[in-house]
Design a protein around this motif. Structure first.
Motif, short mmCIF file in Angstrom:
data_model
loop_
_atom_site.label_atom_id
_atom_site.label_comp_id
_atom_site.label_asym_id
_atom_site.label_seq_id
_atom_site.Cartn_x
_atom_site.Cartn_y
_atom_site.Cartn_z
N PHE A 93 7.30 66.11 21.64
CA PHE A 93 7.92 67.03 22.59
C PHE A 93 7.00 67.16 23.80
O PHE A 93 5.81 66.87 23.73
CB PHE A 93 8.13 68.40 21.93
N TYR A 94 7.56 67.58 24.90
CA TYR A 94 6.75 67.73 26.10
C TYR A 94 7.25 68.92 26.92
O TYR A 94 8.42 69.31 26.85
CB TYR A 94 6.79 66.47 26.96
N ALA A 95 6.33 69.50 27.65
CA ALA A 95 6.65 70.55 28.62
C ALA A 95 6.00 70.13 29.93
O ALA A 95 4.81 69.81 29.96
CB ALA A 95 6.11 71.90 28.16
N ASP A 96 6.78 70.08 30.98
CA ASP A 96 6.26 69.65 32.27
C ASP A 96 5.48 70.79 32.92
O ASP A 96 6.05 71.65 33.58
CB ASP A 96 7.42 69.22 33.18
N VAL A 97 4.18 70.78 32.69
CA VAL A 97 3.31 71.81 33.28
C VAL A 97 2.48 71.20 34.42
O VAL A 97 1.39 71.69 34.73
CB VAL A 97 2.38 72.44 32.22
N SER A 98 3.02 70.15 35.03
CA SER A 98 2.30 69.49 36.12
C SER A 98 2.03 70.44 37.28
O SER A 98 1.15 70.19 38.11
CB SER A 98 3.10 68.28 36.63
N GLY A 99 2.79 71.52 37.34
CA GLY A 99 2.59 72.50 38.41
C GLY A 99 1.21 73.13 38.39
O GLY A 99 0.76 73.68 39.40
N ILE A 100 0.51 73.03 37.26
CA ILE A 100 -0.84 73.61 37.21
C ILE A 100 -1.79 72.88 38.15
O ILE A 100 -2.81 73.44 38.57
CB ILE A 100 -1.42 73.58 35.78
N ASN A 101 -1.45 71.63 38.50
CA ASN A 101 -2.31 70.88 39.42
C ASN A 101 -2.28 71.47 40.82
O ASN A 101 -3.10 71.09 41.67
CB ASN A 101 -1.87 69.41 39.46
N LEU A 102 -1.34 72.35 41.06
CA LEU A 102 -1.25 73.01 42.36
C LEU A 102 -2.13 74.25 42.42
O LEU A 102 -2.30 74.85 43.48
CB LEU A 102 0.21 73.39 42.66
N MET A 103 -2.67 74.66 41.26
CA MET A 103 -3.57 75.82 41.23
C MET A 103 -4.99 75.38 41.58
O MET A 103 -5.43 74.29 41.20
CB MET A 103 -3.58 76.47 39.83
N SER A 104 -5.70 76.23 42.26
CA SER A 104 -7.07 75.90 42.66
C SER A 104 -8.09 76.24 41.59
O SER A 104 -9.21 75.73 41.61
CB SER A 104 -7.42 76.63 43.96
#
Length: 355
Positions: free
Chosen positions: A192-203
């Motif tokens: 299973f996967y959850a797309d948490v790629s948005g964390i790369n936008l956090m500093s």
């Protein structure tokens, strides 16, 4: 021709004046300021370009449009998400209905993992030490039959949901949008996967690592609950399956922390090194014979060995499952060919992807 923003583009507030922009058609994530987002929303396909020049400051207009085109955000220029035989997506869905309505639960859950994961891990280790005799009897009690296979996939389902749910909830606690969750075949294994790629936008790197390690912490929690249930009186077979469930969580914790395949451990490894796309850099280094760092060379050879073993293990497991249905010699021959071809195929795909 009027400029139209792709319908697959979504905007999510990330921080003060900053937006997380997600393109569902390519699964790509971007970070843009509030002003840029407002300009993007003007690209409705109806407003003429000349009219846009009056709405967007001229000193920024050309550069803004070039950036939008470069990021592939306009209709008619869409590129599909590249296919990977190592990550075959089976299905996906938008978890917003569940995650966005979790309220403060996501925050409380994140705090719980932060404070309780280490004590739970210590307890798990001590309990496993106490249950060593029973654990050793698992292989003698359980047989590789249809029920065991069904139970295995059920266990993977439960652990997968908890693992990815933990990622998603901790990401939500940091106001990171999780636009997609689903199931895929990762190195031929159902995952299973959850797309948490948005964390790369956090500093904040610490927050990114907390999201990445949350899945393993979820497995740690499941392992604790499973071990607690062993104290309830039950039959030997039931106890064996319960220990099998806890063993699956332990193995998944271990595998997920190994940095030689793109599981959680690899991304945590990247964060600790501060070098994005470390695996690709190591591969390119070996192919081009440039930038020959010793860490690149070591990582390349160890990761290739580990990934080959992982693929072969999955093929052997699938082979044993197929034999339950067709006990024929051609099955052995077929899987032997697949095992022999696995590594060359893996390398060919990686080389093509690195170009």
């Amino acid at each position: 021709m009027n400029l139209a923003l792709k319908k697959s583009i979504n905007f999510y507030p990330l921080e003060q004046g900053i937006y997380h922009v997600y393109d569902a058609s390519t699964s790509r994530h971007f970070k843009l300021g509030e002003q840029e987002v407002n300009w993007l929303k003007l690209l409705d396909g109806k407003t003429p370009v000349e009219a846009l020049r009056g709405l967007i400051p001229l000193e920024y207009f050309d550069k803004f449009i070039k950036t939008v085109q470069h990021l592939d955000l306009l209709e008619g220029e869409s590129k599909k998400e590249p296919f990977s035989p190592l990550k075959i997506k089976v299905f996906n869905l938008d978890p917003s209905r569940f995650i966005d309505n979790s309220g403060k639960f996501a925050l409380y859950f994140s705090h719980f993992l932060n404070w309780c994961s280490l004590p739970l891990l210590v307890i798990n280790v001590l309990m496993v030490a106490l249950l060593v005799p029973q654990v050793q009897n698992i292989r003698e009690t359980l047989t590789f039959d249809t029920f065991t296979v069904i139970f295995y996939f059920f266990a993977i389902l439960v652990t997968g949901i908890v693992h990815e749910g933990a990622h998603a909830l901790v990401a939500k606690s940091f106001n990171v949008k999780v636009p997609q969750v689903g199931m895929m075949l990762f190195f031929l294994h159902p995952s299973f996967y959850a797309d948490v790629s948005g964390i790369n936008l956090m500093s904040d790197r610490k927050k990114r690592i907390k999201v990445l390690i949350a899945g393993v912490q979820g497995n740690n929690l499941l392992m604790f609950l499973g071990l607690m249930l062993t104290f309830i009186p039950m039959g030997e077979t039931a106890l064996s399956y319960l220990l099998f469930f806890t063993a699956i969580n332990f193995v998944l914790m271990f595998i997920n922390l190994i940095p030689f395949v793109e599981y959680d451990g690899y991304y945590i490894f990247q964060e600790l090194l501060g070098e994005p796309r470390f695996a690709r850099n190591a591969l390119v280094s070996q192919l081009t014979r440039q930038n020959q760092k010793i860490e690149y060379r070591a990582y390349f050879f160890i990761s290739q060995l580990f990934q080959f073993i992982l693929i072969v293990s999955m093929l052997v497991l699938i082979h044993d499952g197929v034999l339950l249905l067709w006990d024929a010699q051609w099955v052995d021959v077929l899987f032997l060919v697949l095992i022999v071809a696995a590594y060359p195929a893996l390398m060919a795909f990686k080389i093509r992807s690195a170009k």
